[in-house]
Motif scaffolding. Sequence first.
Motif, PDB file in Angstrom:
ATOM      1  N   ASP B 248     -61.943  34.192  15.876  1.00 16.42           N
ATOM      2  CA  ASP B 248     -60.487  34.316  16.045  1.00 16.42           C
ATOM      3  C   ASP B 248     -59.709  33.389  15.114  1.00 16.42           C
ATOM      4  OD1 ASP B 248     -60.957  36.135  18.027  1.00 16.42           O
ATOM      5  OD2 ASP B 248     -60.863  34.650  19.653  1.00 16.42           O
ATOM      6  N   VAL B 249     -60.420  32.638  14.288  1.00 12.40           N
ATOM      7  CA  VAL B 249     -59.731  31.737  13.343  1.00 12.40           C
ATOM      8  C   VAL B 249     -59.772  32.400  11.960  1.00 12.40           C
ATOM      9  CG1 VAL B 249     -59.613  29.389  12.413  1.00 12.40           C
ATOM     10  CG2 VAL B 249     -60.599  29.777  14.686  1.00 12.40           C
ATOM     11  N   PRO B 250     -58.711  33.125  11.584  1.00 12.02           N
ATOM     12  CA  PRO B 250     -58.763  33.881  10.317  1.00 12.02           C
ATOM     13  C   PRO B 250     -58.934  32.985   9.103  1.00 12.02           C
ATOM     14  CG  PRO B 250     -56.545  33.947  11.283  1.00 12.02           C
ATOM     15  CD  PRO B 250     -57.421  33.295  12.287  1.00 12.02           C
ATOM     16  N   GLU B 251     -58.396  31.748   9.177  1.00 14.06           N
ATOM     17  CA  GLU B 251     -58.522  30.848   8.018  1.00 14.06           C
ATOM     18  C   GLU B 251     -59.985  30.492   7.761  1.00 14.06           C
ATOM     19  OE1 GLU B 251     -56.629  30.269  10.630  1.00 14.06           O
ATOM     20  OE2 GLU B 251     -54.560  29.844  10.038  1.00 14.06           O
ATOM     21  N   LEU B 252     -60.757  30.373   8.837  1.00 15.25           N
ATOM     22  CA  LEU B 252     -62.162  30.016   8.666  1.00 15.25           C
ATOM     23  C   LEU B 252     -62.927  31.174   8.019  1.00 15.25           C
ATOM     24  CD1 LEU B 252     -64.394  27.969   9.017  1.00 15.25           C
ATOM     25  CD2 LEU B 252     -64.673  28.688  11.388  1.00 15.25           C
ATOM     26  N   ALA B 253     -62.634  32.393   8.493  1.00 10.98           N
ATOM     27  CA  ALA B 253     -63.272  33.574   7.873  1.00 10.98           C
ATOM     28  C   ALA B 253     -62.879  33.646   6.402  1.00 10.98           C
ATOM     29  CB  ALA B 253     -62.840  34.834   8.607  1.00 10.98           C
ATOM     30  N   ASP B 254     -61.623  33.318   6.121  1.00 11.54           N
ATOM     31  CA  ASP B 254     -61.135  33.343   4.742  1.00 11.54           C
ATOM     32  C   ASP B 254     -61.856  32.290   3.889  1.00 11.54           C
ATOM     33  OD1 ASP B 254     -59.588  34.047   2.587  1.00 11.54           O
ATOM     34  OD2 ASP B 254     -57.919  32.735   3.133  1.00 11.54           O
ATOM     35  N   PHE B 413     -75.424  27.593   9.433  1.00 10.74           N
ATOM     36  CA  PHE B 413     -75.675  27.451   7.995  1.00 10.74           C
ATOM     37  C   PHE B 413     -76.360  28.709   7.462  1.00 10.74           C
ATOM     38  CE2 PHE B 413     -76.308  22.548   8.558  1.00 10.74           C
ATOM     39  CZ  PHE B 413     -74.995  22.452   8.988  1.00 10.74           C
ATOM     40  N   SER B 414     -77.338  29.175   8.231  1.00 10.83           N
ATOM     41  CA  SER B 414     -78.129  30.324   7.803  1.00 10.83           C
ATOM     42  C   SER B 414     -77.264  31.584   7.681  1.00 10.83           C
ATOM     43  CB  SER B 414     -79.257  30.533   8.817  1.00 10.83           C
ATOM     44  OG  SER B 414     -80.093  31.542   8.406  1.00 10.83           O
ATOM     45  N   ILE B 415     -76.340  31.727   8.636  1.00 14.36           N
ATOM     46  CA  ILE B 415     -75.458  32.901   8.614  1.00 14.36           C
ATOM     47  C   ILE B 415     -74.591  32.889   7.356  1.00 14.36           C
ATOM     48  CG2 ILE B 415     -73.456  33.961   9.770  1.00 14.36           C
ATOM     49  CD1 ILE B 415     -74.742  33.030  12.447  1.00 14.36           C
ATOM     50  N   LEU B 420     -73.634  35.355   1.399  1.00 15.30           N
ATOM     51  CA  LEU B 420     -73.889  35.304  -0.046  1.00 15.30           C
ATOM     52  C   LEU B 420     -74.739  36.474  -0.526  1.00 15.30           C
ATOM     53  CD1 LEU B 420     -74.616  31.506  -0.572  1.00 15.30           C
ATOM     54  CD2 LEU B 420     -72.453  32.716  -0.677  1.00 15.30           C
ATOM     55  N   VAL B 421     -75.576  37.021   0.364  1.00 11.06           N
ATOM     56  CA  VAL B 421     -76.407  38.161  -0.066  1.00 11.06           C
ATOM     57  C   VAL B 421     -75.786  39.485   0.385  1.00 11.06           C
ATOM     58  CG1 VAL B 421     -78.561  36.896  -0.231  1.00 11.06           C
ATOM     59  CG2 VAL B 421     -77.918  37.865   1.953  1.00 11.06           C
ATOM     60  N   GLY B 422     -74.567  39.415   0.877  1.00 16.05           N
ATOM     61  CA  GLY B 422     -73.831  40.640   1.180  1.00 16.05           C
ATOM     62  C   GLY B 422     -74.187  41.302   2.495  1.00 16.05           C
ATOM     63  N   LEU B 423     -74.872  40.586   3.382  1.00 15.06           N
ATOM     64  CA  LEU B 423     -75.241  41.197   4.668  1.00 15.06           C
ATOM     65  C   LEU B 423     -74.045  41.252   5.622  1.00 15.06           C
ATOM     66  CD1 LEU B 423     -78.769  39.611   5.243  1.00 15.06           C
ATOM     67  CD2 LEU B 423     -78.261  41.968   4.641  1.00 15.06           C
ATOM     68  N   VAL B 424     -73.180  40.274   5.549  1.00 11.86           N
ATOM     69  CA  VAL B 424     -71.975  40.242   6.392  1.00 11.86           C
ATOM     70  C   VAL B 424     -70.828  39.631   5.581  1.00 11.86           C
ATOM     71  CG1 VAL B 424     -73.017  40.042   8.704  1.00 11.86           C
ATOM     72  CG2 VAL B 424     -72.696  37.996   7.310  1.00 11.86           C
ATOM     73  N   ASP B 425     -69.597  39.797   6.112  1.00 10.09           N
ATOM     74  CA  ASP B 425     -68.481  39.073   5.495  1.00 10.09           C
ATOM     75  C   ASP B 425     -68.155  37.864   6.374  1.00 10.09           C
ATOM     76  OD1 ASP B 425     -67.287  40.155   7.687  1.00 10.09           O
ATOM     77  OD2 ASP B 425     -65.825  41.373   6.615  1.00 10.09           O
ATOM     78  N   GLY B 426     -67.114  37.125   6.008  1.00  6.31           N
ATOM     79  CA  GLY B 426     -66.781  35.908   6.744  1.00  6.31           C
ATOM     80  C   GLY B 426     -66.561  36.160   8.223  1.00  6.31           C
ATOM     81  N   LYS B 427     -65.790  37.202   8.529  1.00  8.77           N
ATOM     82  CA  LYS B 427     -65.482  37.527   9.929  1.00  8.77           C
ATOM     83  C   LYS B 427     -66.771  37.917  10.677  1.00  8.77           C
ATOM     84  CE  LYS B 427     -62.569  39.552  13.141  1.00  8.77           C
ATOM     85  NZ  LYS B 427     -61.624  38.843  13.966  1.00  8.77           N
ATOM     86  N   GLY B 428     -67.588  38.744  10.013  1.00  5.83           N
ATOM     87  CA  GLY B 428     -68.853  39.178  10.632  1.00  5.83           C
ATOM     88  C   GLY B 428     -69.774  37.996  10.886  1.00  5.83           C
ATOM     89  N   ALA B 429     -69.784  37.055   9.944  1.00  9.52           N
ATOM     90  CA  ALA B 429     -70.630  35.872  10.104  1.00  9.52           C
ATOM     91  C   ALA B 429     -70.175  35.062  11.315  1.00  9.52           C
ATOM     92  CB  ALA B 429     -70.572  35.020   8.847  1.00  9.52           C
ATOM     93  N   LEU B 430     -68.864  34.949  11.470  1.00  2.00           N
ATOM     94  CA  LEU B 430     -68.347  34.171  12.603  1.00  2.00           C
ATOM     95  C   LEU B 430     -68.621  34.890  13.931  1.00  2.00           C
ATOM     96  CD1 LEU B 430     -64.990  32.835  11.120  1.00  2.00           C
ATOM     97  CD2 LEU B 430     -67.087  31.559  11.561  1.00  2.00           C
TER      98      LEU B 430
END
Lengths: 294, 450
Positions: B248-254, B413-415, B420-430
């Motif tokens: 829910d923190v868009p800045e972090l995903a960004d 860290f792993s997420i 970086l390898v394109g499996l998820v974006d910032g929001k997906g990682a969070l």
Amino acid sequence: MINTFKKVYPMYFVLPALILYVLFFVVPSATGMMYAFTDWNARDMHNWQFIGIENFKYIFSTPDLLKGLWNTLYFALFTVVFKNVIGLGLALLVNNDSFLGKYYSRGIFFLPNFLNMVVIGVIFISFLHPSGPLNLFLEAIGLGFLAQDWLNNIKFAMTTVATVEVWRKVGYHMIIYLAALKSIPAEYYNVAQIDGANAWHRFRYITIPLISQGLAINVILSIIGGLKVFDQVYVLTNGGPGNSTNVVLTFVGKMFGTGQWGIASAYNFVLTLIIFVLCLGVLYLLDKRGGLEE
Amino acid sequence: MFKKLMAITVAMVMLATLFAGCGAKEEPMNDTTEKAAAETKNDGAKEEVEQAVAEEITLTYAMPQSQYKDVMRSLIERYQTEFPNVTIDIQAIPDAQFDDLMQTKLNLEEAPDLITTDKRKRSNWGVDKFVVFENEDWQARLIDGVDEYEKGAKDGGELRTLIFQGPALEGGILYNTKMFEKYGLEPPKTMDEFYAVSEVFKADGIIPLYASDKDLWTIQIFAASACAQFMTDEDYELINSNQMKWADVPELADALDTMANLRLNGYTNEDFLAATYDSALGIMAEEKAAMYVMGTWFIADVANANPDVELGYTAIPFMEDVAGAFPGRGGLSIWKGSENVDQAKHFVNWFSQPENFNEFQLSWGFYPAFVDQNLQMPEWQTKVYDDYIASGKISYTITNSNVLPGTIMGEYFSIQQEILVGLVDGKGALEKWDIEYAMQAKNTGVEAFQ
């Protein structure tokens, strides 16, 4: 015959080995399975409770386990096929009297089996580095377009790890096939040749049936080895990049290392079940085809 | 009948022989345990601590491999020369395995005497597994009012570590000052400025920003430091009480997406996923790259490798010029179950002496923690101190004091590597991290997550 055996070797002689086996294998295995149904963890290691199938619910609710399972099965399938196909091919090669370097080759092919996986890891991490010898070689022969970051490209990383394992173990499987080939009397081939059988027919109708026990052993060993993959992944990629090469046992290692022992046991339990079912199936198939006959 | 008896006897003898080795080691173990219990009673008294090193002893000391630098070798050699009865056996453990291995060793009660810890590590491993320091000589010499020291070192009001420094900057952009001068550039304070200076370096064939993403711990520094510029205490409270999610923190995903895009848009070395902290050291020392995202200790490492290279520090230019910090980077703790607590305390006290501690801190680029240190900081360090620490332009990052106690950050860290390898974006990682965070919170008994 059986009665004579019993008289000469009383069953009590089994006792020491049996007790050790029960103490150091059966009991720990059974305990491990029991812990799969508990919340045993590092924070409160002496006060664990049975929590039913909660651990299994958790591990099947995370996509990572499915990815880990897929990677484990892919690794097992890849290595079973290539260890056996290449192993048999090499065994046929070094069993051929017309091949001059056969004695040296046996030693060379078997050598990687002696190497520690950590050593292999260090060698291959350098060898497969984007600016390492493999890519430099590809560029030197005009195949630079094939150069890859072999261990960090998610499309290739798992296959690369499996290929290293094939390289490491193929000599071991070659030796088992070689022993089986050596047990086939030369007369069978001579007679078949007189009868007009070509090389493929001799291989298909003499070699394959007569090495079926070696084949069964090799297949079973490579399935178990493939499904128990851990150190190969751990030293080469440590599950990365981004969890893409994690296998079931790296999850077990991670959960165990972070003190989540109940969940780690549940992962192990799932893997044990898979190995059990697969091996049972393979044994049934081989037995049905007569591969396990004495 | 006789044969049967003979057979049973032979079986029993074989069994007894097999188990003979198991019993033999039991006695010395009991001796050791009793000795340990007796020695632990001596806790506290200075004279007895001094006396402790009068007998031959081996102390084991575990630390992450990257922290076993020449300065530590030199200090340990000096200690062993001054106190020839004591041998210090260093266990330099690969960084990626350190946390897990120590947790296991501590749980199995087979831990080394001395361990490099930090607040998060102690929290994860269990703070009660470490000796509480009370009335030690060095405690009286701590700089008054260094609240960072309090935050970093104390667990529930109790001191369980000799912290390696006062406030510490988690990370920022370390830039080659000579290269920036040569091209007439200023260190970037915004992302637009960052892209602009990067283009200048790229045009001249220089790697603008070196990335070493094989090491998970180095990937996370960018977003962790950036989050100091937008995450508030209230945000952390809401997350830790399960009223808000990390996603829910868009800045972090960004921030995570920005970190990944730097790689994917060609502002870094191409082999970023194969590169490590060590390779960064070589590249920066050879001036093949202009910038690197890392903590300030890296500046001292590069200076050791090539004294001609000068690095400067600027905060991650994400939203504002605020440096991500955490309270103290590492410290020296003693395992409570150690049989050599007094001897370990003796080493800790010796280590804290100005001549030893200064040598250690200068090598790392750390800030003083003791009143009697008179540490002569190099120019870059003084500038960082003035620009950020003294002027209060620091804020704590995500990875230490702000997450729930006991949180294991490895998966976070792993997420990030998955981005970086394109499996998820910032929001997906969070979103993935939210699942993991909730599971960990549930397992550690946090009420809001049950």
